[in-house]
Design a protein around this motif. Sequence first.
Motif, short mmCIF file in Angstrom:
data_model
loop_
_atom_site.label_atom_id
_atom_site.label_comp_id
_atom_site.label_asym_id
_atom_site.label_seq_id
_atom_site.Cartn_x
_atom_site.Cartn_y
_atom_site.Cartn_z
N SER A 73 31.79 39.78 36.74
CA SER A 73 30.17 39.91 35.51
C SER A 73 29.91 40.74 34.29
O SER A 73 29.00 39.99 33.16
N VAL A 97 33.63 36.69 33.04
CA VAL A 97 32.97 35.38 33.77
C VAL A 97 32.62 34.39 33.31
O VAL A 97 33.50 32.63 33.31
N GLY A 125 31.14 28.91 44.62
CA GLY A 125 30.62 28.70 43.55
C GLY A 125 30.75 27.65 42.47
O GLY A 125 31.91 27.15 42.72
N ARG A 152 32.14 28.76 39.94
CA ARG A 152 33.36 28.90 39.20
C ARG A 152 34.60 28.59 39.40
O ARG A 152 35.35 28.41 39.49
N THR A 212 30.92 34.97 48.38
CA THR A 212 29.50 35.76 47.70
C THR A 212 28.63 34.77 47.30
O THR A 212 27.60 35.43 47.13
N GLY A 213 28.86 33.94 46.16
CA GLY A 213 28.41 33.82 44.57
C GLY A 213 27.77 32.29 45.58
O GLY A 213 26.27 31.65 45.17
N ARG A 224 24.45 43.08 43.67
CA ARG A 224 25.80 43.27 43.00
C ARG A 224 26.22 44.43 41.66
O ARG A 224 27.08 44.10 40.76
N VAL A 235 34.69 34.50 45.93
CA VAL A 235 32.97 34.76 45.25
C VAL A 235 32.72 32.85 45.31
O VAL A 235 31.76 32.28 46.11
N GLN A 281 38.80 36.66 41.58
CA GLN A 281 37.96 36.87 41.28
C GLN A 281 36.37 37.74 41.62
O GLN A 281 37.08 38.76 42.87
N GLY A 282 35.33 38.12 41.49
CA GLY A 282 34.61 39.21 41.64
C GLY A 282 35.72 40.87 42.46
O GLY A 282 35.71 40.76 43.11
#
Length: 321
Positions: A171, A190, A215, A217, A237-238, A311, A213, A145-146
């Motif tokens: 993203s 995403v 959050g 997801r 980070t989310g 971002r 990240v 992720q990220g």
Amino acid sequence: MRAVQVVRLEGPGSVEVGEVAEPTRGEGQVLIEVKAAGVNFPDLLLSKGMYQYKPEPPFILGGEGAGVVREAPEGSEFSAGDRVAFSSTTGAFAGVVAVGEGSVFPLPGNVSFEAGACIPMNYLTMTFALITRGQLQKDETVLVQGAAGGIGTATIEIAAALGARVISVVSTPEKAEFVKSIGSHEAVLVDGFKDAVKELTGGKGVDMVVDPVGGDRFTDSLRCLGPLGRLLVVGFTGGEIPTVKVNRLLLNNIDVRGVGWGAYASPRAGYVRSEWDRLIPFLEAGSVNPPVSGTFPLEKAGEAVAQLDARTVLGKVVVTP
Ligand SMILES: NC(=O)c1ccc[n+]([C@@H]2O[C@H](COP(=O)([O-])OP(=O)(O)OC[C@H]3O[C@@H](n4cnc5c(N)ncnc54)[C@H](OP(=O)(O)O)[C@@H]3O)[C@@H](O)[C@H]2O)c1
């Protein structure tokens, strides 16, 4: 010397650049002239007073960098003129920094100061995460992720160098092109990533998820794991810290594993250096080569840190004192 200081905990827009006294070398420390400093998500959090470590302002921002040794302790492996990288938590966005010798690393001649400045925090975290915590095996599949960020790009390069297949979650289409250009085998957006991963893995799922990240997801990341899969919790980070319903772990034979590199490394003298030595063959071969997409002078360090908040960074940006 000139330095970037956090004087109020109001974010990257309020950092101040000015003259401060040069640090003096304490016992066991190496004095380094900084040529480049890596910009990391913790710098953003530190500028807002939201990081787990909360120094009192004013303090100099910057947790890693690369430069040239000015002065080293007697009997040290380092001497004046050596090219090095270092890890420091704070103090790197400045002309000179004093760092404990255990956090100073020899920089191979083929690695630039800009690239070298981006290695300590994310690449040492990810060797610890992928190998020690995740027990990644050759030919396993890793979902990250990220993926276009600092931890993400370090994951792509190290996992690919260890012989894994890497699927990136990003993203934007621009970030998808970027991660493929640095070695990710596939990239998915995403939105709808769970179904895309099922399709790419023929319904089997992945062996490991690297998650900086958190959050909303997170649950879909867990659903992407195949049997005996491991999800590595690296950061948030989310914003939101997810929770795990442990029946999911039981029903699917999967693990959620925390990765706290600093907490593991700090009480173990010599450990960080052994991780660095593990990276050196990859650095010399060029398979680990941090992608630096922007270079900022000290005066614009606040703008560099703000890009992480927006971002918009591809890979890493550096500050060059
Ligand atoms: N556990 C450890 O030992 C350790 C060590 C180092 C760093 N960390 C942590 O790892 C995390 C990632 O650091 P990093 O340096 O890779 O950060 P980064 O370079 O800024 O990348 C973070 C990525 O997160 C994604 N993201 C999703 N929602 C976001 C939001 N609201 N704001 C900003 N980014 C968002 C972005 O990708 P998309 O736009 O593609 O979604 C971005 O590329 C941080 O939380 C950091 O503190 C942990």
